[in-house]
Enzyme design. Structure first.
Site, PDB file in Angstrom:
ATOM      1  N   HIS A 117     100.020   1.478  27.540  1.00 28.98           N
ATOM      2  CA  HIS A 117     100.287   0.403  27.619  1.00 28.98           C
ATOM      3  C   HIS A 117      98.649  -0.057  28.266  1.00 28.98           C
ATOM      4  CE1 HIS A 117     100.098  -3.818  26.572  1.00 28.98           C
ATOM      5  NE2 HIS A 117     100.432  -3.602  25.376  1.00 28.98           N
ATOM      6  N   GLU A 191      94.246  -0.400  21.624  1.00 28.14           N
ATOM      7  CA  GLU A 191      94.791  -2.025  21.772  1.00 28.14           C
ATOM      8  C   GLU A 191      92.726  -2.252  22.819  1.00 28.14           C
ATOM      9  OE1 GLU A 191      98.770  -3.280  21.126  1.00 28.14           O
ATOM     10  OE2 GLU A 191      98.174  -2.278  22.948  1.00 28.14           O
TER      11      GLU A 191
HETATM   12  P1  PGA Z   1      98.996  -8.748  21.787  1.00 31.57           P
HETATM   13  O1  PGA Z   1      99.751  -7.437  22.119  1.00 31.57           O
HETATM   14  O2  PGA Z   1      99.398  -8.934  20.062  1.00 31.57           O
HETATM   15  O3  PGA Z   1      99.311 -10.435  22.010  1.00 31.57           O
HETATM   16  O4  PGA Z   1      97.822  -9.098  21.709  1.00 31.57           O
HETATM   17  C1  PGA Z   1      99.310  -6.923  21.544  1.00 31.57           C
HETATM   18  C2  PGA Z   1      99.826  -5.419  22.870  1.00 31.57           C
HETATM   19  O5  PGA Z   1      99.561  -5.355  24.109  1.00 31.57           O
HETATM   20  O6  PGA Z   1     100.417  -4.363  22.432  1.00 31.57           O
END
Ligand code: PGA
Length: 281
Positions: A117, A191
């Site tokens: 992450h 992401e």
């Molecule tokens: P968010 O986070 O939906 O608050 O942008 C996503 C994540 O970090 O997995």
């Protein structure tokens, strides 16, 4: 679509929560017993989705047992809510004070583990090598990694986004192959850092471009089966209002949701709206 449809997957990443105390009890109550928001709690509402879908919740390590025991979610009939861990240490046991290892998580009936992450990469210094070793540790303990990749704003603006993501993907998949773990049927979460937690989501086109690129990398550097069987979630400010457009994209198979998942109603709407959009494309 000629190939068999992949099952869409949605995850609630609760991170460290928002409040100072009682995060778990609040969430357990809001997700599994309060019925005010829709006449039924989250896990009951989920059954109305009516399509094949996978859902997981990633609570903090310390809440995993409570969630499983107090809600009995793993035993409820219908669409199952699986438990994911937010991280793992890459060794299984030994003198590693403070770590949470694969056997500890497996023992708690965890199915998925988030690795790489961006908050781990940037706040805690996890390198591509660490992430690859963590993905191996997850497979070694018979769980499945959610492999997170994504570029930051500087990298995007400098045109480095594809190189960065390619390196992140290849380091994990090379290591899995080298250690004899499956490179097929893996779950990836794209992401982009500039879209996480700030309400600014990637456009469906920007997300699709990267998802398609990830498929191409997997097909060319590994093989078509690795690419076709991988599910790629999008993460970064996903909400009930942007999920349908995202999920309508060809290569988006799910969503990893942070902020919006702290509200069970929003998370339910994301799963339902996202699943409908996915099966209509
Ligand atoms: P968010 O986070 O939906 O608050 O942008 C996503 C994540 O970090 O997995």
């Amino acid at each position: 679509m000629a190939e068999e449809k992949r099952i869409p997957i949605f995850g609630a990443n609760w991170k460290a929560g928002k409040e100072k105390t009682n995060i778990t009890s609040r969430f357990i109550k809001e997700y599994f017993s309060i019925s005010a928001w829709r006449g039924e709690p989250f896990h009951v509402a989920l059954q109305t989705v009516g399509k094949n879908v996978e859902v997981f919740i990633a609570p903090s390590f310390t809440s995993i047992s409570d969630i499983i025991q107090k809600t009995g979610i793993l035993k409820k009939p219908g669409i199952k809510i699986n438990i994911a861990a937010q991280d793992i240490y890459f060794e299984d046991n030994g003198p590693y004070t403070s770590t949470v290892t694969g056997p500890m998580l497996k023992d708690k009936a965890v199915k998925y583990v988030i690795v790489g992450h961006s908050e781990r990469r940037y706040e805690f210094g996890d390198t591509n090598e660490d992430v690859a070793k963590k993905a191996v540790a997850v497979h070694r303990n018979n769980m499945l990694p959610i492999i997170c990749v994504g570029e930051n704003l500087h990298e995007r603006e400098n045109g480095k986004l594809y190189d960065i993501v390619e390196e992140q993907i290849c380091s994990v998949f090379n290591e899995l192959r080298l250690r004899g773990h499956p490179t097929v049927d893996n779950v990836i979460a794209y992401e982009p850092l500039w879209a996480i937690g700030i309400g600014e989501t990637a456009t469906p086109q920007q997300a699709q471009e990267m998802h398609q690129y990830i498929k191409e990398i997997l097909a060319t550097k590994f093989n078509k089966n690795v690419a076709d069987s991988a599910r790629i979630m999008y993460g970064g400010s996903v909400t009930p209002s942007n999920i349908a457009d995202l999920m309508a994209q060809q290569d988006i198979d799910g969503a990893l949701v942070g902020g919006a998942s702290l509200n069970p109603r929003y998370f339910f709407e994301i799963v339902k709206g996202g699943t409908e959009a996915y099966y209509s494309k």
